[in-house]
Design a protein around this motif. Structure first.
Motif, mmCIF file in Angstrom:
data_model
loop_
_atom_site.group_PDB
_atom_site.id
_atom_site.type_symbol
_atom_site.label_atom_id
_atom_site.label_comp_id
_atom_site.label_asym_id
_atom_site.label_seq_id
_atom_site.Cartn_x
_atom_site.Cartn_y
_atom_site.Cartn_z
ATOM 1 N N GLY A 215 54.112 144.818 63.750
ATOM 2 C CA GLY A 215 55.367 144.331 64.304
ATOM 3 C C GLY A 215 56.560 145.146 63.856
ATOM 4 N N HIS A 219 55.147 143.612 59.587
ATOM 5 C CA HIS A 219 54.044 142.679 59.385
ATOM 6 C C HIS A 219 53.165 142.638 60.637
ATOM 7 C CE1 HIS A 219 55.500 141.275 55.528
ATOM 8 N NE2 HIS A 219 56.709 141.165 56.051
ATOM 9 N N ALA A 221 51.200 141.807 63.949
ATOM 10 C CA ALA A 221 51.561 141.171 65.222
ATOM 11 C C ALA A 221 50.368 141.326 66.157
ATOM 12 C CB ALA A 221 52.818 141.812 65.801
ATOM 13 N N GLU A 222 50.491 140.752 67.350
ATOM 14 C CA GLU A 222 49.408 140.826 68.314
ATOM 15 C C GLU A 222 49.961 141.197 69.686
ATOM 16 O OE1 GLU A 222 49.808 137.927 66.396
ATOM 17 O OE2 GLU A 222 51.240 136.978 67.763
ATOM 18 N N GLN A 236 54.436 137.484 67.499
ATOM 19 C CA GLN A 236 54.018 137.052 66.168
ATOM 20 C C GLN A 236 53.998 135.531 66.186
ATOM 21 O OE1 GLN A 236 56.991 139.236 63.868
ATOM 22 N NE2 GLN A 236 55.372 140.462 62.937
ATOM 23 N N SER A 242 49.209 136.373 62.039
ATOM 24 C CA SER A 242 50.663 136.199 62.076
ATOM 25 C C SER A 242 51.039 134.730 61.917
ATOM 26 C CB SER A 242 51.242 136.768 63.385
ATOM 27 O OG SER A 242 50.705 136.106 64.514
ATOM 28 N N ASN A 245 50.899 134.066 58.243
ATOM 29 C CA ASN A 245 52.078 134.650 57.593
ATOM 30 C C ASN A 245 53.286 133.736 57.733
ATOM 31 O OD1 ASN A 245 50.872 136.965 56.579
ATOM 32 N ND2 ASN A 245 51.508 138.266 58.274
ATOM 33 N N GLN A 246 53.496 133.241 58.940
ATOM 34 C CA GLN A 246 54.648 132.378 59.186
ATOM 35 C C GLN A 246 54.519 131.051 58.455
ATOM 36 O OE1 GLN A 246 54.680 132.159 63.469
ATOM 37 N NE2 GLN A 246 55.686 134.142 63.728
ATOM 38 N N ASP A 301 49.568 142.644 54.038
ATOM 39 C CA ASP A 301 49.888 141.226 54.244
ATOM 40 C C ASP A 301 48.932 140.298 53.495
ATOM 41 O OD1 ASP A 301 52.094 141.741 55.747
ATOM 42 O OD2 ASP A 301 51.253 141.124 57.669
#
Length: 447
Positions: A215, A219, A221-222, A236, A242, A245-246, A301
């Protein structure tokens, strides 16, 4: 020789004293330099010593104690001691408050999912793939709700390397097994793993992401393709990694000292959405270069990698030689990119009998942590020096049976059914995504 003033034209015969004329300049330079030294020292958090102590103060600091900014001078001071200065980097691991940690001796839960369904209208549309997508996949909304439930019920993500490792046996030898470990009081350990994070074509066509990317914030992302516009979309919050992570950013106490999830990979169709396999239909080297920053991003990450075999065969039906060929292909085409791993996630949850030549091939290749599939919580340490556990599949098949049985279901002998364990971890009614519809595959996408 007479000097002529260019402005007045008048001559000057007075002789100059060079030292006298340069003294004001020297004083100004010294004042400026002194001020600069003070400013740099203050900026770097270094106390300004009194006269006569500056040299000893600087020299008493080891390199690891000095400010991290570039030094004012390129010359480095000599160490004040004859002892060699260590070149080991300073540990960046954060300091955790372990005052409320207690030794944990209970079960370690392990759950897993496949790549998440981002577009339910493509997954549950009644076509030939719809029932399989309903049975074995999990939607984005379900995974997010699952995390909420697990967090509410005091589960905490753990890294298997802090739960299992080298232990000393009674005879003085060492083998791989369960470690003695501590967790925050009241917390229960949880491992989350993922299978088939390769993004096969059928997944892409049926509502999953297409690949993982880095991202804009550095970090994970997709990337998916929006079915409405046909355009690539980078997000994300639409894939396991992701989302985690969030969630952990919002609830840092859901992660035990930075633990995340395990990324399970096959190799026959590349990895992470990139065609890195030997018979790649694309420019293989270009795909390899494209996936490298994604791999490093996942590692940064906090995610771990695992082998899910190379070809995703039924391991219980393979010969030792076939398993060896599969392991070597995975090592050549996957481990060469992601690095070594000792985690092995069996495809279909099928595996050879323990202690057989077929199983021993996997041990020879350095795998020490093995996972099958099963709703019952199970872990066992084997004398051969490895650990085996079962993972709960949290997918449509499990969720639907849980709903059918209910949270208090019992068997004929009066004992609770295995799926009551899932109910204890999460409220299945809340987790279940209604976009699936009442029948498997016949959901929101059915016209």
């Amino acid at each position: 020789m007479e000097h002529v003033n260019r402005q007045t034209g008048r001559g000057r015969s007075r002789r100059r004293n060079p030292i006298k004329n340069i003294m004001p300049i020297l004083i100004i330079v010294l004042v400026v330099l002194s001020g600069a030294v003070v400013c740099v020292a203050i900026a770097n958090g270094v106390a300004i010593p009194t006269a006569g102590t500056l040299e000893s103060t600087v020299l008493s600091q080891t390199p690891s104690q000095l400010p991290s900014e570039e030094p004012v001078s390129s010359s480095e001071p000599e160490p004040s001691s004859s002892e060699p200065v260590s070149s080991e980097p300073v540990s960046s691991e954060p300091v955790y408050d372990r005052s409320d940690y207690v030794t944990y001796k209970g079960a370690i839960e392990h759950i897993f999912v496949h790549p998440l369904v981002v577009y339910p209208e493509l997954a549950f549309d009644g076509d030939a793939s719809a029932k399989g997508m309903d049975d074995y996949m999990t939607t984005v909304d379900e995974f997010k709700r699952m995390l909420e439930e697990l967090y509410k019920n005091d589960y905490i993500l753990v890294n298997i390397d802090k739960m299992y490792g080298e232990v000393e046996n009674e005879d003085g030898t060492t083998s791989y097994g369960r470690l003695s470990f501590q967790l925050p009081k009241g917390k229960k350990p949880l491992i989350i793993s993922t299978d088939d994070m390769n993004y096969y074509q059928y997944m892409r066509e049926n509502g999953c992401n297409w690949k993982l990317v880095v991202g804009d914030d550095g970090h994970i992302a997709e990337m998916s393709v929006d079915p409405q516009t046909g355009k690539e979309v980078v997000t994300q919050g639409n894939e396991v990694f992701s989302i985690l992570n969030q969630f952990i950013e919002e609830h840092p106490d859901f992660s035990f000292e930075g633990s995340k999830a395990i990324v399970g990979l096959t190799g026959y169709n590349g990895i992470l959405g990139y065609h890195t396999q030997a018979d790649s239909p694309d420019d293989r080297q270009k795909e390899i270069e494209a996936v490298k920053p994604v791999i490093e991003c996942l590692k940064k990450d906090g995610f771990q990698f695992a082998s899910h075999s190379y070809a995703h065969h039924h391991m219980s039906k393979m010969s030792a030689e076939s398993i060896r060929e599969d392991c070597q292909a995975w090592e050549d085409e996957v481990a060469s990119l992601i690095g070594d791993t000792h985690i092995y996630l069996f495809p279909y949850g099928e595996y050879p009998d323990h202690g057989t030549p077929e199983y021993n091939v996997l041990v020879e290749y350095g795998f020490t942590y093995f996972s099958g599939v099963g709703i019952n919580t199970f872990q066992k340490v084997y004398d051969a020096g490895y650990v085996f556990d079962d993972r709960k599949n949290i997918d449509g098949l499990t969720l639907r049976i849980c709903l059918e049985e209910g949270p208090d279901a019992v068997k004929a002998n009066g004992q609770p059914t295995a799926r009551t364990q899932v109910w204890k971890m999460m409220d299945v009614n809340y987790v279940f995504d209604k976009s699936r519809g009442d029948e498997p595959g016949m959901g929101v996408g059915v016209q």
